[in-house]
Motif scaffolding. Structure first.
Motif, PDB file in Angstrom:
ATOM      1  N   ALA A 454       0.832  -1.214   0.000  1.00  0.00           N
ATOM      2  CA  ALA A 454       0.000   0.000   0.000  1.00  0.00           C
ATOM      3  C   ALA A 454       0.861   1.257   0.000  1.00  0.00           C
ATOM      4  CB  ALA A 454      -0.940  -0.001   1.205  1.00  0.00           C
ATOM      5  N   MET A 455       1.995   1.206   0.701  1.00  0.00           N
ATOM      6  CA  MET A 455       2.897   2.374   0.744  1.00  0.00           C
ATOM      7  C   MET A 455       3.552   2.653  -0.605  1.00  0.00           C
ATOM      8  SD  MET A 455       4.859   1.927   4.398  1.00  0.00           S
ATOM      9  CE  MET A 455       3.967   1.698   5.948  1.00  0.00           C
ATOM     10  N   ASN A 456       3.396   1.707  -1.557  1.00  0.00           N
ATOM     11  CA  ASN A 456       3.986   1.874  -2.881  1.00  0.00           C
ATOM     12  C   ASN A 456       2.933   1.860  -3.988  1.00  0.00           C
ATOM     13  OD1 ASN A 456       7.123   1.900  -2.712  1.00  0.00           O
ATOM     14  ND2 ASN A 456       6.470   0.390  -1.201  1.00  0.00           N
ATOM     15  N   GLY A 457       1.708   2.230  -3.616  1.00  0.00           N
ATOM     16  CA  GLY A 457       0.683   2.425  -4.629  1.00  0.00           C
ATOM     17  C   GLY A 457       0.057   1.156  -5.165  1.00  0.00           C
ATOM     18  N   ALA A 458      -0.052   0.106  -4.326  1.00  0.00           N
ATOM     19  CA  ALA A 458      -0.754  -1.114  -4.718  1.00  0.00           C
ATOM     20  C   ALA A 458      -2.018  -1.255  -3.869  1.00  0.00           C
ATOM     21  CB  ALA A 458       0.155  -2.326  -4.529  1.00  0.00           C
ATOM     22  N   LYS A 530      -3.231   6.244   2.565  1.00  0.00           N
ATOM     23  CA  LYS A 530      -3.422   7.077   3.764  1.00  0.00           C
ATOM     24  C   LYS A 530      -3.695   6.215   4.992  1.00  0.00           C
ATOM     25  CE  LYS A 530      -5.329  10.986   1.178  1.00  0.00           C
ATOM     26  NZ  LYS A 530      -6.580  11.456   0.563  1.00  0.00           N
ATOM     27  N   ASP A 531      -4.602   5.243   4.828  1.00  0.00           N
ATOM     28  CA  ASP A 531      -5.007   4.421   5.974  1.00  0.00           C
ATOM     29  C   ASP A 531      -3.863   3.583   6.513  1.00  0.00           C
ATOM     30  OD1 ASP A 531      -7.490   5.503   5.650  1.00  0.00           O
ATOM     31  OD2 ASP A 531      -8.464   3.691   4.873  1.00  0.00           O
ATOM     32  N   VAL A 532      -2.981   3.112   5.630  1.00  0.00           N
ATOM     33  CA  VAL A 532      -1.893   2.248   6.094  1.00  0.00           C
ATOM     34  C   VAL A 532      -0.898   3.046   6.940  1.00  0.00           C
ATOM     35  CG1 VAL A 532      -0.174   2.355   4.185  1.00  0.00           C
ATOM     36  CG2 VAL A 532      -0.573   0.210   5.402  1.00  0.00           C
ATOM     37  N   VAL A 533      -0.656   4.299   6.545  1.00  0.00           N
ATOM     38  CA  VAL A 533       0.271   5.125   7.335  1.00  0.00           C
ATOM     39  C   VAL A 533      -0.382   5.546   8.651  1.00  0.00           C
ATOM     40  CG1 VAL A 533       1.517   7.320   7.385  1.00  0.00           C
ATOM     41  CG2 VAL A 533       1.629   5.894   5.361  1.00  0.00           C
ATOM     42  N   ALA A 534      -1.679   5.793   8.601  1.00  0.00           N
ATOM     43  CA  ALA A 534      -2.384   6.215   9.824  1.00  0.00           C
ATOM     44  C   ALA A 534      -2.396   5.103  10.875  1.00  0.00           C
ATOM     45  CB  ALA A 534      -3.803   6.629   9.478  1.00  0.00           C
ATOM     46  N   GLY A 535      -2.531   3.851  10.462  1.00  0.00           N
ATOM     47  CA  GLY A 535      -2.716   2.789  11.448  1.00  0.00           C
ATOM     48  C   GLY A 535      -1.643   1.729  11.527  1.00  0.00           C
ATOM     49  N   PHE A 536      -0.783   1.643  10.484  1.00  0.00           N
ATOM     50  CA  PHE A 536       0.106   0.487  10.404  1.00  0.00           C
ATOM     51  C   PHE A 536       1.541   0.897  10.073  1.00  0.00           C
ATOM     52  CE2 PHE A 536      -4.227  -0.599   9.509  1.00  0.00           C
ATOM     53  CZ  PHE A 536      -4.451  -1.634  10.406  1.00  0.00           C
TER      54      PHE A 536
END
Length: 552
Positions: A454-458, A530-536
């Protein structure tokens, strides 16, 4: 050069993280050049050490310097997988000058400690133990040769090296931690050194915490208790006393059960895994509270900062151009390895992680008719990449890997890569539009590859297991394979149910959205980012370990 005989963390630690912690792990994925990891456990501990450094926590890591690493994943002449072992040398590791002896199988074995300084790769300090010394006989030298050696006695010796050796190293360093953190149970032999140091189980328990990563009982390491005794695992404690201290009955020593019984606190690595662990271990007496801290990954190391920049600016054109560039760049690596030149304008599905039976790498290819329809569709094209390292003695998983290699040779838009380590992991996440994850529920404790994807646009496309249960909102930040009552199904029924639903979601939702509504696709993709950085993000995780696990 630090004073290794009176060691302290070589930077000003933050006052909220002043408690001294030592983090024991069998593997650490700190950076590609340091090949001392196999998969998810290492990726997790690598991100933990990076975040500990960013937050200036008073934490050091202890691991093992594997001379041949896990293994190098090469190819045979027909492109099938070939495990290879090459000696690794590292000029960036520092000699500490510390050497000491531990007893293994009735023999004194010399251990030396090497040091990875924080500034080398921006991680908390890491000490790595090695028995590969001329003072040792050849058998003793091989203890630190191969991560997760297939030989049972060698594996027990490795556990003794990490546990008793690591605890002894801390005495040599005069680094007296407030908390000993076992990341998995590999290092639990440390308690038999700490018993002698602190005098009682109660005193050890005050200082020990344990993280379990295994969501089923069969997956927890168990070894013949008499062999462990012969090998010196119990540090001279007689077997009757060991049984009394650990509550072990029968002929097997359960490392995880011992770790639970010596820990004042324990945790699973996702909310679901915490629940599964509490249920799994509840039938045993003398188990501490099992909480959960969900695994996370480090933004600084993993995320493509340009994608985040363009997303925050709301510049869709530059965002899409950047993703296109990342795909094209990664496809050159894939073409170099496999001869398959993929197209950055085509929807790309990637399945890449450790090959293990329950992760079902080949699931999407089990219905060959539907697979062919997917791969040969000339209207809405799809490309597929597989990668991952099976355990080198897991012949079932190696066979699946090789079957996928043979399958990929029939199609120009399917590829199977080797050498799945940190760098290729990053490249394939940048290559992916869809990150496919289909473990058999509820076998995945956490599973973190989707976070860095997710951090790399997948966009994550997953069965509902592990960390995904806390993250996913179907059609908003990811896509989920529908979840039935798996408990009433046999394994073949579950596999078939998941397979049919993977195709259903692909054909009815993912492919039409990707090709028919770019705006909606970008919205799902960016919401996931956004969600992955916010929570993980692992700074949250490293902070929670101090707040939940390390506090008295």
């Amino acid at each position: 050069m630090p004073d290794f005989r009176n060691y302290s963390v070589p930077y000003q630690t933050s006052s909220e993280y002043s408690k001294k912690v030592t983090y024991f792990s069998m593997e650490f994925a700190i950076h590609q050049p340091l090949k001392i990891y196999s998969g998810g456990l290492g990726f997790l501990s690598g991100s933990h050490l990076r975040s500990a450094y960013e937050l200036k926590q008073n934490l050091i890591g202890i691991g093992i310097l594997w001379k041949y690493g896990y293994y190098d994943q090469g190819r045979n002449q027909d492109q099938t997988m070939k495990p290879e072992w090459y000696e690794k040398t590292y000029s960036f590791l520092q000699e500490t000058g510390i050497k000491f002896q531990i007893n293994i199988h009735g023999n004194p074995v010399w251990v030396k400690a090497m040091y990875l300084a924080p500034e080398t790769f921006n991680s908390a300090p890491l000490f790595l133990l090695s028995t590969d010394l001329p003072e040792n006989d050849y058998l003793s030298q091989t203890i630190s040769h191969r991560l997760y050696d297939a030989d049972t006695a060698a594996k027990i010796a490795q556990f003794i090296l990490l546990g008793i050796g690591g605890a002894k190293l801390l005495d040599e360093l005069n680094f007296n931690p407030d908390v000993y953190h076992l990341n998995e149970a590999h290092g639990v032999s440390a308690v038999f050194h700490l018993m002698r140091k602190f005098g009682s189980k109660e005193e050890v328990k005050k200082r020990l915490v344990f993280t379990t990563h295994t969501p089923e009982e069969a997956g927890n390491e168990k070894h013949d208790i008499y062999l462990c005794d012969q090998m010196g695992y119990f540090n001279g404690y007689p077997l009757e006393e060991v049984r009394e201290l650990t509550g072990m009955e029968g002929d097997l020593f359960n490392h995880s059960l011992a770790a639970f019984r010596f820990a004042r606190k324990a945790n699973g690595v996702s909310k679901l895994h915490g629940k599964v662990s509490r249920e799994m271990w509840s039938k045993y007496p003398d188990i501490p509270e099992i909480t959960s801290i969900t695994n996370s990954q480090n933004y600084t190391y993993w995320a493509d900062k340009q994608l985040y920049k363009y997303m925050e600016e709301g510049n869709d054109e530059k965002f899409e151009d950047r993703k296109h560039f990342l795909k094209k760049q990664a496809f050159e690596i894939v073409a170099d390895q496999t001869g398959q030149l993929l197209d950055p304008n085509v929807l790309t599905i990637v399945w890449a992680r450790r090959f293990a039976g329950y992760k079902r790498a080949d699931l999407i290819a089990r219905d060959l008719r539907r697979f062919e329809e997917l791969i040969k569709n000339s209207d809405r094209k799809v490309q597929l990449i597989w990668a991952g390292k099976p355990y080198p003695s897991d012949y079932g998983s190696i066979s699946i890997f090789n079957q996928l290699v043979h399958l990929s040779q029939k199609y120009p838009n399917v590829a199977v890569c080797v050498g799945y380590e940190l760098t290729l992991s990053m490249q394939l996440k940048q290559a992916a539009d869809v990150w496919l994850n289909n473990p058999r529920v509820p076998r995945e404790a956490s599973g973190t590859s989707g976070m860095t994807a997710a951090m790399n646009g997948a966009v994550n496309f997953s069965t509902f297991d592990g960390w995904i249960c806390e993250f996913a909102e179907h059609g908003k930040n990811s896509f989920i394979v529908p979840t039935p009552d798996y408990q009433s199904m046999s394994i073949p029924e579950q596999d078939n149910f998941d397979l049919q639903n993977i195709y259903s979601v692909l054909e009815k939702e993912i492919i039409p959205t990707y090709y028919g509504d770019k705006k909606a696709w970008n919205s799902i993709l960016q919401r996931g980012m956004k969600d992955v950085v916010a929570g993980f993000e692992s700074n949250r995780m490293a902070k929670e370990y101090y707040e939940i696990m390390y506090k008295s």
